[in-house]
Motif scaffolding. Structure first.
Motif, PDB file in Angstrom:
ATOM      1  N   ARG A 134      36.835-117.925-102.761  1.00 47.74           N
ATOM      2  CA  ARG A 134      35.577-117.842-103.527  1.00 47.74           C
ATOM      3  C   ARG A 134      34.985-115.997-102.939  1.00 47.74           C
ATOM      4  NH1 ARG A 134      31.249-120.655-100.303  1.00 47.74           N
ATOM      5  NH2 ARG A 134      31.687-119.247 -98.769  1.00 47.74           N
ATOM      6  N   LEU A 394      23.402-114.870-103.762  1.00 49.62           N
ATOM      7  CA  LEU A 394      24.467-114.629-104.078  1.00 49.62           C
ATOM      8  C   LEU A 394      25.025-114.470-103.109  1.00 49.62           C
ATOM      9  CD1 LEU A 394      24.896-112.176-107.233  1.00 49.62           C
ATOM     10  CD2 LEU A 394      25.306-114.326-107.300  1.00 49.62           C
ATOM     11  N   PRO A 395      26.506-114.894-102.234  1.00 45.62           N
ATOM     12  CA  PRO A 395      27.289-114.157-101.119  1.00 45.62           C
ATOM     13  C   PRO A 395      26.528-112.726-100.395  1.00 45.62           C
ATOM     14  CG  PRO A 395      28.754-114.558-102.707  1.00 45.62           C
ATOM     15  CD  PRO A 395      27.179-114.410-103.507  1.00 45.62           C
ATOM     16  N   LEU A 400      19.060-115.559-106.061  1.00 53.25           N
ATOM     17  CA  LEU A 400      19.811-115.785-107.565  1.00 53.25           C
ATOM     18  C   LEU A 400      18.215-117.178-109.058  1.00 53.25           C
ATOM     19  CD1 LEU A 400      22.233-116.006-109.449  1.00 53.25           C
ATOM     20  CD2 LEU A 400      22.574-118.273-108.431  1.00 53.25           C
ATOM     21  N   GLY A 421      24.552-118.008-116.700  1.00 52.24           N
ATOM     22  CA  GLY A 421      24.205-117.560-115.082  1.00 52.24           C
ATOM     23  C   GLY A 421      23.101-117.666-114.126  1.00 52.24           C
ATOM     24  N   ALA A 422      22.521-118.244-114.917  1.00 52.29           N
ATOM     25  CA  ALA A 422      20.831-118.834-113.564  1.00 52.29           C
ATOM     26  C   ALA A 422      21.402-119.432-112.911  1.00 52.29           C
ATOM     27  CB  ALA A 422      19.931-119.692-114.963  1.00 52.29           C
ATOM     28  N   GLY A 423      22.331-120.134-112.316  1.00 51.35           N
ATOM     29  CA  GLY A 423      23.033-120.710-110.967  1.00 51.35           C
ATOM     30  C   GLY A 423      22.805-122.369-110.883  1.00 51.35           C
ATOM     31  N   LYS A 424      23.031-122.791-112.179  1.00 52.96           N
ATOM     32  CA  LYS A 424      22.998-124.213-112.597  1.00 52.96           C
ATOM     33  C   LYS A 424      24.363-124.605-111.564  1.00 52.96           C
ATOM     34  CE  LYS A 424      23.501-124.149-116.869  1.00 52.96           C
ATOM     35  NZ  LYS A 424      23.541-122.465-117.167  1.00 52.96           N
ATOM     36  N   SER A 425      25.379-124.023-111.436  1.00 54.41           N
ATOM     37  CA  SER A 425      26.802-124.722-110.978  1.00 54.41           C
ATOM     38  C   SER A 425      26.785-124.394-109.184  1.00 54.41           C
ATOM     39  CB  SER A 425      27.898-123.803-111.458  1.00 54.41           C
ATOM     40  OG  SER A 425      27.803-123.689-112.987  1.00 54.41           O
ATOM     41  N   THR A 426      25.604-123.573-109.060  1.00 56.52           N
ATOM     42  CA  THR A 426      26.144-122.630-107.840  1.00 56.52           C
ATOM     43  C   THR A 426      24.289-124.213-107.462  1.00 56.52           C
ATOM     44  OG1 THR A 426      25.575-120.657-109.171  1.00 56.52           O
ATOM     45  CG2 THR A 426      25.032-120.960-106.742  1.00 56.52           C
ATOM     46  N   ARG A 429      27.641-126.473-106.595  1.00 61.77           N
ATOM     47  CA  ARG A 429      28.032-126.077-105.150  1.00 61.77           C
ATOM     48  C   ARG A 429      27.337-126.903-104.128  1.00 61.77           C
ATOM     49  NH1 ARG A 429      28.866-121.165-108.612  1.00 61.77           N
ATOM     50  NH2 ARG A 429      30.838-122.228-109.454  1.00 61.77           N
ATOM     51  N   TRP A 435      27.696-124.173-101.259  1.00 65.82           N
ATOM     52  CA  TRP A 435      27.578-122.879-101.141  1.00 65.82           C
ATOM     53  C   TRP A 435      26.135-122.634-100.009  1.00 65.82           C
ATOM     54  CZ3 TRP A 435      29.304-119.065-104.581  1.00 65.82           C
ATOM     55  CH2 TRP A 435      28.272-118.257-104.960  1.00 65.82           C
ATOM     56  N   HIS A 564      23.800-127.389-121.690  1.00 61.80           N
ATOM     57  CA  HIS A 564      23.586-126.643-123.234  1.00 61.80           C
ATOM     58  C   HIS A 564      22.953-127.174-123.856  1.00 61.80           C
ATOM     59  CE1 HIS A 564      24.203-123.235-120.224  1.00 61.80           C
ATOM     60  NE2 HIS A 564      25.074-123.496-120.904  1.00 61.80           N
TER      61      HIS A 564
HETATM   62  N1  LIG Z   1      32.129-116.502-105.842  1.00 67.47           N
HETATM   63  C1  LIG Z   1      30.683-115.827-106.647  1.00 67.47           C
HETATM   64  N2  LIG Z   1      30.909-114.270-106.451  1.00 67.47           N
HETATM   65  C2  LIG Z   1      30.128-113.648-106.349  1.00 67.47           C
HETATM   66  N3  LIG Z   1      28.908-114.234-107.246  1.00 67.47           N
HETATM   67  C3  LIG Z   1      28.905-115.325-107.864  1.00 67.47           C
HETATM   68  C4  LIG Z   1      29.755-115.982-107.076  1.00 67.47           C
HETATM   69  N4  LIG Z   1      30.248-117.486-108.257  1.00 67.47           N
HETATM   70  C5  LIG Z   1      28.908-117.335-109.063  1.00 67.47           C
HETATM   71  N5  LIG Z   1      28.742-115.873-108.729  1.00 67.47           N
HETATM   72  C6  LIG Z   1      26.902-115.267-109.759  1.00 67.47           C
HETATM   73  O1  LIG Z   1      26.330-116.333-109.924  1.00 67.47           O
HETATM   74  C7  LIG Z   1      25.954-116.268-110.495  1.00 67.47           C
HETATM   75  C8  LIG Z   1      25.777-117.950-110.809  1.00 67.47           C
HETATM   76  O2  LIG Z   1      26.573-117.954-111.810  1.00 67.47           O
HETATM   77  P1  LIG Z   1      26.792-119.897-111.900  1.00 67.47           P
HETATM   78  O3  LIG Z   1      27.862-120.354-112.502  1.00 67.47           O
HETATM   79  O4  LIG Z   1      26.159-120.943-111.334  1.00 67.47           O
HETATM   80  O5  LIG Z   1      25.460-120.077-113.695  1.00 67.47           O
HETATM   81  P2  LIG Z   1      25.649-121.426-114.786  1.00 67.47           P
HETATM   82  O6  LIG Z   1      23.730-121.518-114.356  1.00 67.47           O
HETATM   83  O7  LIG Z   1      26.591-122.448-114.462  1.00 67.47           O
HETATM   84  O8  LIG Z   1      25.810-120.574-116.076  1.00 67.47           O
HETATM   85  P3  LIG Z   1      26.578-120.877-117.232  1.00 67.47           P
HETATM   86  O9  LIG Z   1      25.349-121.657-117.923  1.00 67.47           O
HETATM   87  O10 LIG Z   1      26.887-119.503-118.179  1.00 67.47           O
HETATM   88  O11 LIG Z   1      27.614-121.612-116.791  1.00 67.47           O
HETATM   89  C9  LIG Z   1      26.911-115.955-112.017  1.00 67.47           C
HETATM   90  O12 LIG Z   1      26.173-114.309-111.986  1.00 67.47           O
HETATM   91  C10 LIG Z   1      27.997-114.997-110.991  1.00 67.47           C
HETATM   92  O13 LIG Z   1      28.164-114.277-112.134  1.00 67.47           O
END
Ligand SMILES: Nc1ncnc2c1ncn2[C@@H]1O[C@H](COP(=O)(O)OP(=O)(O)OP(=O)(O)O)[C@@H](O)[C@H]1O
Length: 587
Positions: A134, A394-395, A400, A421-426, A429, A435, A564
């Protein structure tokens, strides 16, 4: 918003400790570990064998004198006696030589095994492997664990034992050569010059001078050989990527681009190979000359005293043998130049990797709750998962998203929405404890069984049952339960293939893989289920079937889906909207 957790440090390739300190730090732990008795026992035995072999060589050297003297004087009795002695000594030498290698290999492997267990534990324990990828903290950990540990153990032992034997040999044979070679007296412009132990000086000058020239001519080969290894690895990696991505490349009709790319990398292999050939030819001229001259050189140096009658033929042969051994020992450094350079490179890579896996950052990030801020994950005595003042970053500390306080109760079904890119997967995590960047707290019921299902689930290579049971061992579930789960997930066609072993990611379509993940959920029955676009490859009917199944079969399971598709809203009863911090600020 404050992000109290230290941002991910920039990669720092300059090791803080001196080379010798950290090299010793890598070597020492094994020799004081629980395996110390076996390690030292083997090492001492190998050292004793090495000493016996040096002793044998010393004996053999004096045998030379007696044997050749017997030949010169045509003394048949002495000749037969010496032959008999030699035949009796040879089996002893063979046993020693064989067991020196055998025991060294055994020790090498024990050391490697100990190191591998330790590094595997550090890398796979507490998901450090995930943090390293990561935050891109170290390149190719796989290569460090498989190749570097092996060559570190092997090179350290070979070089140390080799140096030890060489020093003992050098000391013994210098004494012989000094004693039997005697002094050379030269008469120059009326005065007499005496050089004591002149054969030793000649051997030293010959070997050191020769090594210096070989080093000058051959040193470029070291970096060129390294370059060759790198381009060969790039070429192999490129071909593996084509193999792994055969279908998308074929569908995009990208074969010409791939072909050109492979040819281009192979061109670098070819160019470097020509350089290797050029330098090897140059080096061969010098090394062959050095080796050929070494046959005659001691005779030439010893000739003045031999012809003056100071040496018998036996003594001359003994001197020639001792001369070869002394000059060979003096060349140890140059003979092992390549191994020393590669040992240094391996040690550097390992100490950098060791620093990464021992770093405070990695430990903070792998512990569920940190004392230093960041996102705190607490295990609480409750049946619901809650968040309070949760902010994701972010790291590098950039904010975010801010998450509304929520309580995820058993049986509730949450839909997490927001732009890409809003941060849903984050957020998921962060729930998984992967995370730590941001602020606030997440309270997770203690002992709750959580399960995270991504868009493409990991399917191990093996039987279908193992893929279904993952991460549990396949014996955890009965065949009948697995067949039921497959039928419910509408994978009837695979019911009879449970025992079939293959690369299932290549066999199953993306939609089938998602249905397999659903069957896996039905088997595992988690308390909290997090689905990240886990049904995105399914048609609406199949998607609705999965949610119906999950609700009916796992009524107490809390589900949180990141998706989505608007149609999914009807299948959930709570919504969490996530907005990117920078967009909110801009608005
Ligand atoms: N290891 C990492 N280092 C730096 N930035 C990261 C890392 N992992 C994710 N990001 C950034 O965090 C932001 C959120 O990512 P995330 O995957 O949570 O978005 P999301 O809402 O799930 O998007 P999507 O709907 O496209 O899947 C993105 O801009 C991504 O580039």
């Amino acid at each position: 918003m404050t992000s109290a957790l230290t941002p991910v440090p920039e990669r720092d390739d300059t090791p803080p400790q001196s080379f010798s300190t950290s090299a010793w730090g890598l070597i020492k732990p094994y020799w004081v570990s629980e395996d110390w008795k076996a390690a030292w026992g083997l090492l001492v035995t190998i050292v004793v064998i090495n000493l016996l072999i040096v002793g044998f060589n010393v004996w053999f050297n004096s045998w030379n004198a007696k044997f050749y003297n017997a030949l010169q004087t045509k003394d048949v009795a002495q000749y037969s006696h010496q032959l008999l002695l030699f035949s009796a000594a040879v089996p002893f030498f063979i046993v020693m030589a064989v067991y020196r290698t055998y025991l060294r290999q055994m020790l090498e492997f024990r050391w490697r095994q100990w190191l591998t267990t330790r590094y595997l534990r550090a890398w796979l324990g507490e998901a450090a492997f995930y943090r390293i990828e990561r935050d891109r903290l170290a390149d190719n950990p796989d290569q460090r664990i498989s190749d570097d540990l092996q060559s570190f153990a092997s090179n350290t032992l070979q070089l140390t034992l080799g140096l030890f034997s060489t020093l003992v040999t050098l000391f013994s044979f210098i004494t012989i050569l000094w004693t039997i070679g005697g002094a050379l007296t030269m008469h120059l412009s009326g005065s007499a010059w005496t050089i004591p132990g002149y054969m030793v000086w000649a051997a030293g000058i010959y070997a050191i001078g020769g090594s210096y020239i070989i080093h000058k001519v051959g040193r470029s080969l070291i970096s060129i050989n390294y370059q060759q290894q790198r381009v060969e690895a790039d070429f192999r990696f490129g071909l593996i990527r084509v193999r792994e991505n055969a279908e998308p490349i074929a569908l995009y009709d990208g074969v010409r681009t791939e072909h050109a790319g492979a040819e281009h990398i192979f061109g670098r292999i070819r160019d470097n190979w020509w350089r290797i050939m050029k330098y090897t030819r140059r080096l061969s001229v010098v090394t062959t000359f050095y080796a050929q001259a070494a046959i005659i050189f001691p005779f030439v140096v010893a000739a003045p005293r031999y012809f003056s009658g100071a040496y018998t033929l036996g003594i001359l042969m003994q001197i020639v043998d001792a001369f070869g051994t002394v000059s060979g020992s003096f060349s140890w450094f140059i003979d092992n130049y390549g191994s020393l350079v590669s040992w240094r490179a391996t040690t550097n890579r390992l100490r950098e990797f060791t620093r990464v896996i021992q770093s405070t950052h990695l430990r903070e990030a792998t512990s569920p709750a940190t004392e230093h801020g960041g996102i705190n994950l607490h295990y609480v005595d409750s049946d619901s998962l809650t968040t309070s003042d949760l902010e994701l970053a972010l790291p590098n500390g950039t904010p975010l998203a801010a998450i509304a306080d929520i309580t995820v109760k058993p049986g509730s079904r949450w839909l997490v929405r927001g732009p890409s890119g809003a941060g849903k997967s984050t957020l998921l995590r962060a729930f998984a404890g992967l995370w730590p960047f941001g602020d606030g707290a997440i309270d997770v019921p203690v002992g709750a069984h959580t399960m995270f299902v991504p868009q493409q689930s990991y399917l191990p290579i093996g039987t279908l049952k193992a893929a279904l049971a993952y991460p549990a061992p396949e014996e955890t579930f009965s065949d009948e339960a697995c067949r039921d789960a497959l039928r419910l997930a509408r994978l009837e066609g695979y019911v009879e293939r449970l025992g079939e072993s293959t690369h299932w990611t290549r066999v199953l379509s993306p939609g089938e893989q998602q249905r397999l993940a659903c069957a896996r959920i039905l088997l595992h029955k988690p308390d909290f289920l997090f689905l990240d676009e886990a049904t995105s490859a399914l048609d609406p009917a199949n998607e609705a079937n999965i949610y119906r199944l999950l609700t009916e079969r796992l009524p107490k399971t809390a589900i949180m889906s990141v998706a989505h598709r608007e149609s999914l809203a009807a299948l959930h009863n709570e919504v969490l909207d996530i907005e990117r911090a920078d967009e909110r600020a801009a608005a």
